[in-house]
Design an enzyme around this catalytic site. Structure first.
Site, PDB file in Angstrom:
ATOM      1  N   ASP A 171      39.876 -59.148  32.786  1.00 57.03           N
ATOM      2  CA  ASP A 171      40.194 -58.021  32.562  1.00 57.03           C
ATOM      3  C   ASP A 171      40.282 -57.215  31.152  1.00 57.03           C
ATOM      4  O   ASP A 171      39.131 -57.575  30.595  1.00 57.03           O
ATOM      5  CB  ASP A 171      42.188 -58.313  32.199  1.00 57.03           C
ATOM      6  CG  ASP A 171      42.923 -57.222  32.911  1.00 57.03           C
ATOM      7  OD1 ASP A 171      42.660 -55.543  33.166  1.00 57.03           O
ATOM      8  OD2 ASP A 171      43.840 -57.376  33.581  1.00 57.03           O
ATOM      9  N   HIS A 218      48.839 -56.039  29.072  1.00 61.40           N
ATOM     10  CA  HIS A 218      48.596 -54.586  28.559  1.00 61.40           C
ATOM     11  C   HIS A 218      48.640 -54.886  27.081  1.00 61.40           C
ATOM     12  O   HIS A 218      47.225 -53.675  26.504  1.00 61.40           O
ATOM     13  CB  HIS A 218      48.688 -53.421  29.340  1.00 61.40           C
ATOM     14  CG  HIS A 218      48.717 -53.161  30.699  1.00 61.40           C
ATOM     15  ND1 HIS A 218      49.143 -53.024  31.805  1.00 61.40           N
ATOM     16  CD2 HIS A 218      47.356 -52.582  31.147  1.00 61.40           C
ATOM     17  CE1 HIS A 218      48.761 -52.955  32.747  1.00 61.40           C
ATOM     18  NE2 HIS A 218      47.438 -52.766  32.703  1.00 61.40           N
TER      19      HIS A 218
END
Length: 389
Positions: A303, A233
């Site tokens: 993603d 992330h």
């Protein structure tokens, strides 16, 4: 514009069938002339014809927009629909802030996202169960429990989850984690379906089989988050694992899921430096491996692309550059979890679409590549529309 059959070859979908030509018997008398065979008439898939018609009518900007799956916060269906329509998006990802209190309310919301029911917007969600649960009404077991249970339990959980997702209007579940790790301190530890290649493969295959016919199953995070330490992330998790070790210890659950029929694979922002120093999401080499070595010919999605910017690394500071590289690498669709304010998100959808369209016009992004991606998604969305999904 390419012919329908040529486009078909580009996206790897069967367009037409022809009857086999029967060769005359070699033992027939020389005085007997064979009867000429009638030329078979190709059978063209009407969905392909409609997809080609729609592609022909699209501007470059519309084609690019159809390759984007974006998020916008809130449960106001009119506002979400306005956002989708304003940008001509191909997909919308539901996050926790889009989920109303009941399944019935969510079904009403998702039904309003698409202006054209024949070409529905692809509606996605991360619904793994366990640690990653967007729906408060998903009471089915997640990987944190399933990794210690027989594969039949994974199949039962994902059957229930798939039924729930279909009932609320979700098309794609980014929910089957095919990563492997036995390290309890790993970022992904509670989300893997198995702690070794064999057990993970069994449960991944079971989950894919369970969701088939309910939602489009996505395997993630290719080529495997478990072997690359760190949280993608806000970093680029990296490993120097060799290709041979990856193939033996990391690839099996992805291979099992593909063999079980998974139609979507999500690429992680992960660097296997012995194979390619670039993150897999930006790596043509990893896309080639997925296609040529694992035999996958379905839809690939990144993603969340904003995660690259969140690393703070200067080479990923430009969202348009990241998007160009991701499409050029081989991704079919780009995913962005946006805030309402583009300044907060770090990317403006309109500027992103314009920048990618300029890359097509300049030749940096090959038009043929973009058209093949658009066609693949048009075929998928038209098929979903025809099924009433």
């Amino acid at each position: 514009m390419a012919t329908a059959v040529a486009l078909l070859c580009a996206v790897g979908v069967s367009a037409c069938t022809t009857a086999a030509t029967v060769e005359p018997s070699r033992s027939a008398s020389a005085s007997v002339r064979p009867t000429p065979s009638a030329t078979p008439t190709p059978t063209i898939d009407p969905v392909l014809v409609e997809a080609t018609r729609r592609l022909d009518a699209m501007t470059v900007e519309q084609r690019i927009a159809s390759l984007l799956m974006l998020h916008y916060p809130g449960t106001d269906a009119a506002a979400l629909r306005s956002f989708v329509d304003a940008h001509g998006l191909g997909g919308f990802i539901l996050m926790g802030d889009n989920i109303p209190g009941t399944p019935e309310e969510l079904a009403t919301l998702t039904a309003q996202l698409s202006a054209d029911p024949a070409l529905p917007v692809l509606t996605g969600i991360d619904e793994e169960g366990g640690d990653v649960t967007r729906l408060p009404y998903d009471q089915f077991a997640g990987a944190d429990v399933l990794q210690a249970l027989p594969a039949a339990e994974a199949q039962a959980a994902f059957t229930g989850r798939g039924d729930l997702l279909r009932s609320v209007g979700v098309d794609i579940n980014f929910g089957v984690v095919a990563d492997v790790t036995a390290d309890p301190s790993s970022f992904i530890a509670d989300r893997v379906l198995g702690t070794d290649p064999q057990s993970a493969s069994e449960r991944v295959a079971a989950a894919v089989a369970a969701e088939r016919g309910r939602v489009l199953t996505t395997l993630k995070h290719f080529p495997g988050h478990g072997a690359a330490p760190g949280d993608s992330h806000d970093t680029i998790p990296a490993t120097d694992l060799s290709y041979e070790t990856w193939e033996a210890e990391v690839a099996p659950p992805f291979r099992a899921g593909i063999d079980a029929g998974a139609p979507v694979v999500m690429f992680g922002h992960l660097a296997y430096t012995a194979v390619d120093p670039a993150p897999a999401s930006l790596s043509q080499r990893w896309h080639d491996i997925l296609r040529d070595e694992l035999g996958f010919d379905g839809v690939t999605v990144t993603d969340d692309m904003l995660m690259l910017q969140h690393t703070g690394l200067p080479e990923y500071a430009d969202p348009i550059e990241n998007a160009i590289r991701a499409l050029a690498a081989g991704n079919t669709m780009l995913l962005y979890v946006l805030a309402a304010d583009p300044e907060v998100s770090g990317v403006d959808p309109a500027a992103l679409i314009a920048g990618l369209a300029n890359a097509v016009r300049s030749g940096r992004l090959p038009e043929e590549l973009v058209d093949a991606d658009v066609m693949k998604l048009l075929l998928l969305r038209l098929s979903l529309g025809a099924d009433g999904s």
